[in-house]
Design a protein around this motif. Structure first.
Motif, PDB file in Angstrom:
ATOM      1  N   GLY A 143      -5.500  15.025 -24.830  1.00 22.38           N
ATOM      2  CA  GLY A 143      -6.539  15.318 -23.855  1.00 22.38           C
ATOM      3  C   GLY A 143      -7.819  14.562 -24.192  1.00 22.38           C
ATOM      4  N   THR A 144      -8.846  14.819 -23.406  1.00 19.21           N
ATOM      5  CA  THR A 144     -10.105  14.091 -23.492  1.00 19.21           C
ATOM      6  C   THR A 144     -11.086  14.767 -24.436  1.00 19.21           C
ATOM      7  N   LEU A 145     -11.809  13.948 -25.190  1.00 18.19           N
ATOM      8  CA  LEU A 145     -12.938  14.399 -26.000  1.00 18.19           C
ATOM      9  C   LEU A 145     -14.221  13.896 -25.358  1.00 18.19           C
ATOM     10  N   VAL A 146     -15.187  14.790 -25.176  1.00 16.49           N
ATOM     11  CA  VAL A 146     -16.515  14.448 -24.669  1.00 16.49           C
ATOM     12  C   VAL A 146     -17.520  14.709 -25.781  1.00 16.49           C
ATOM     13  N   VAL A 147     -18.326  13.712 -26.099  1.00 20.57           N
ATOM     14  CA  VAL A 147     -19.350  13.839 -27.143  1.00 20.57           C
ATOM     15  C   VAL A 147     -20.729  13.721 -26.520  1.00 20.57           C
ATOM     16  N   GLU A 148     -21.591  14.665 -26.829  1.00 19.12           N
ATOM     17  CA  GLU A 148     -23.000  14.593 -26.449  1.00 19.12           C
ATOM     18  C   GLU A 148     -23.850  14.495 -27.710  1.00 19.12           C
ATOM     19  N   VAL A 149     -24.751  13.515 -27.731  1.00 18.91           N
ATOM     20  CA  VAL A 149     -25.720  13.380 -28.822  1.00 18.91           C
ATOM     21  C   VAL A 149     -27.105  13.557 -28.211  1.00 18.91           C
ATOM     22  N   GLU A 150     -27.822  14.582 -28.657  1.00 22.06           N
ATOM     23  CA  GLU A 150     -29.116  14.915 -28.062  1.00 22.06           C
ATOM     24  C   GLU A 150     -30.253  14.505 -28.993  1.00 22.06           C
TER      25      GLU A 150
ATOM     26  N   LYS B 179     -31.186  15.541 -32.769  1.00 27.93           N
ATOM     27  CA  LYS B 179     -31.327  16.955 -33.111  1.00 27.93           C
ATOM     28  C   LYS B 179     -30.047  17.767 -32.908  1.00 27.93           C
ATOM     29  N   ALA B 180     -29.089  17.251 -32.139  1.00 29.86           N
ATOM     30  CA  ALA B 180     -27.869  18.025 -31.887  1.00 29.86           C
ATOM     31  C   ALA B 180     -26.716  17.098 -31.541  1.00 29.86           C
ATOM     32  N   VAL B 181     -25.520  17.505 -31.937  1.00 32.32           N
ATOM     33  CA  VAL B 181     -24.277  16.808 -31.583  1.00 32.32           C
ATOM     34  C   VAL B 181     -23.288  17.861 -31.108  1.00 32.32           C
ATOM     35  N   ARG B 182     -22.706  17.637 -29.939  1.00 29.91           N
ATOM     36  CA  ARG B 182     -21.765  18.604 -29.373  1.00 29.91           C
ATOM     37  C   ARG B 182     -20.476  17.903 -28.960  1.00 29.91           C
ATOM     38  N   ALA B 183     -19.354  18.566 -29.194  1.00 24.30           N
ATOM     39  CA  ALA B 183     -18.047  17.993 -28.861  1.00 24.30           C
ATOM     40  C   ALA B 183     -17.269  18.957 -27.975  1.00 24.30           C
ATOM     41  N   TYR B 184     -16.791  18.449 -26.840  1.00 20.27           N
ATOM     42  CA  TYR B 184     -16.071  19.254 -25.866  1.00 20.27           C
ATOM     43  C   TYR B 184     -14.688  18.650 -25.610  1.00 20.27           C
ATOM     44  N   THR B 185     -13.790  19.492 -25.155  1.00 22.61           N
ATOM     45  CA  THR B 185     -12.479  19.022 -24.711  1.00 22.61           C
ATOM     46  C   THR B 185     -12.338  19.252 -23.217  1.00 22.61           C
TER      47      THR B 185
END
Length: 394
Positions: A57-64, A7-13
Motif C-alpha cells: 500500500g501507499t505511504l504518505v509522509v508529511e514534514v512540517e 517541528k513534526a514528521v507524520r507518516a500515514y498509510t
C-alpha cells in the motif's frame, strides 16, 4: 529571514490507489496475465495481485516546518514504512533546518544500513526526501525544478506504458511500452504469442511509432536474447528489465547479444548511486530507469543522473508522476519520460497518483509545458476525501 526548522514528521498509510498503483480492485490491464518471476508457478501466473504485489500500500509522509508549512511525499512502503519514519527516521529531522537535506539523507541511509540498503527502507527514505524538497520549494516560493537548476527545455515529451499502444499513438504519445504477457514457463508457444502481440501492435501503429517490451524481471538470459532477436523484425525500440535486478552479469551479456540498434534498459527496481554504479560500470544497459519514489528520492536521483551522464547513458525515470517530471525537465540526459496509463483499459490519460493527490499535471497530446510545473514545491496536495491512517504516532 531565518530558514524555519522542522517541528513534526507524520507518516500515514492509504489503501486503494495512490503510490501503490497495483492496489486496485476489479479488472485492470496492469494485473492481467503479465509475465513475472512468479509466473513459473501456474497458480500465480494470471494475476500479480495473487502473489501479493499490492500488499504494502501507499505511504504518505508529511514534514512540517516551524512556521506551519507542510511538505508532502508519497511512496510504496505502507505500514512498514510508517513505522520506520515515526520510530526511526524522525530523530534525524526534528529540530533541523529545512535546508539540511543532504545531511538528513546521509544520516537516514547510514542509520538504516544494517537492515536497509534497498527495497522498502530506501522507498521510505525516498518518501521523506521528496517531502523535504516539497517543503523547501514551498518555503522559497519556487517549484522543485527551479531548486534543481531550472528547465533545459520548454516541454516534456512522454511515452505511455500500457496494454494499448495503438490508443497511445492516437493520444499523441511518442511511443508505447507493452507489458510482456508470457514468460519462459509458457515455452515456445508463449514466446510465439509475445511476438504475435508485437506484430499486431506494429501493424496498428505504423513504422515510426516506438514500441517497447517491459519484461518485469521475468526472463532468463537465453529467453531474453531469443525474444530480442525475434522482435527485431517488428522494430522493437528497447527490451526492458528482462532479468533479476541483481543479475548485473546477465544484463552485461544481454546488452552484448541483442540485435544492433535495439536498446537494453533497466533500473526500475535498482536503488542508490551504488546500485546504479554497478549497472553503468559493467555496461549493463543503454538507459537507466530509476524510480524517484524508490531509488532514494530527489537527493539520490541527482547523483544517479550525474553518474549516467558521465558514462554517456540516458536516464529516463520509471513512471513516478510529478516527482520525476520536475527532475526530467532539468536534465539533458533525460530527453523524454514515462507515464503509466492508470485507466483499467489504458484508454485515457489520468494523473499518476489519483485519487490521493490533487492538482497533478497530465500531458496533453503527449506533451507537457514547463509552465505546468511552476507551482511551489511539487505543486500537489492531498485529497481531503482520501482516508489516511496514522498507525505509529510518535
Amino acid at each position: 529571514m531565518a530558514m524555519p526548522t522542522i517541528k513534526a514528521v507524520r507518516a500515514y498509510t492509504v489503501r486503494g490507489g495512490g503510490a501503490d498503483y497495483h492496489d486496485t480492485q476489479g479488472y485492470h490491464w496492469i494485473d492481467d496475465h503479465i509475465a513475472t518471476p512468479m509466473a513459473r508457478y501456474e497458480e500465480y501466473r494470471q494475476s500479480r495481485r495473487s502473489f501479493g504485489i499490492n500488499v504494502l500500500g501507499t505511504l504518505v509522509v508529511e514534514v512540517e516546518a516551524s512556521d506551519g508549512t507542510i511538505g508532502l511525499g508519497v511512496t510504496t512502503a505502507g505500514e512498514i514504512g510508517a513505522f520506520i519514519v515515526e520510530k526511526h527516521l524522525s530523530r534525524f529531522l526534528i529540530g533541523r533546518q529545512v535546508t539540511e537535506i543532504e545531511k538528513i539523507w546521509d544520516q537516514m541511509y547510514f542509520a538504516t544500513q544494517f537492515y536497509g540498503r534497498k527495497g522498502v527502507v530506501v522507498n521510505t527514505i525516498s518518501g521523506v526526501d521528496i517531502a523535504l524538497w516539497d517543503l523547501l520549494g514551498k518555503l522559497r516560493g519556487e517549484p522543485v525544478h527551479a531548486l534543481l537548476g531550472g528547465p533545459v527545455r520548454d516541454e516534456l515529451q512522454f511515452y505511455a506504458t500500457g496494454a494499448r499502444p495503438d490508443l497511445a499513438k492516437e493520444m499523441g504519445f511518442i511511443g508505447g511500452k507493452l507489458p510482456l504477457l508470457h514468460g519462459p514457463a509458457e515455452g515456445d508457444e508463449g514466446l510465439k504469442k509475445n511476438i504475435e502481440k508485437l506484430a499486431d501492435m506494429r501493424s496498428k501503429v505504423g513504422d515510426d511509432f516506438w514500441l517497447m517490451y517491459d519484461c518485469w524481471m521475468s526472463l532468463d538470459l537465453n529467453y531474453s536474447i531469443r525474444l530480442a532477436q525475434k522482435a527485431q523484425e517488428f522494430g522493437l525500440k528497447w527490451i526492458e528489465e528482462c532479468l533479476s535486478p541483481d543479475d548485473y552479469w546477465g544484463y552485461a551479456d544481454l546488452k552484448r547479444n541483442v540485435p544492433k540498434g535495439m536498446l537494453v534498459t533497466t533500473g526500475e527496481h535498482e536503488a542508490t548511486r551504488w546500485g546504479f554504479r554497478m549497472l553503468l560500470e559493467m555496461d549493463c544497459c543503454d538507459i537507466i530507469q530509476p524510480d524517484v519514489n524508490w531509488c532514494g528520492g530527489i537527493t539520490e536521483l541527482i547523483k544517479i543522473s550525474a553518474l549516467a551522464d558521465a558514462h554517456g547513458k540516458l536516464m529516463v525515470p520509471h513512471g513516478s508522476g510529478v516527482y520525476s517530471y520536475h527532475f526530467v525537465i532539468t536534465r539533458h540526459n533525460s530527453p523524454f519520460t514515462e507515464i503509466i496509463m492508470s485507466a483499467p483499459n489504458a484508454d485515457e490519460v489520468r494523473p499518476a497518483f489519483s485519487p490521493l493527490l490533487l492538482d497533478e499535471p497530465v500531458p496533453v497530446n503527449g506533451r507537457m509545458k514547463a509552465s505546468a510545473l511552476d507551482k511551489s514545491g511539487f505543486g500537489v496536495r492531498l485529497n481531503p476525501e482520501v482516508q489516511l491512517h496514522r498507525p505509529y504516532a510518535s
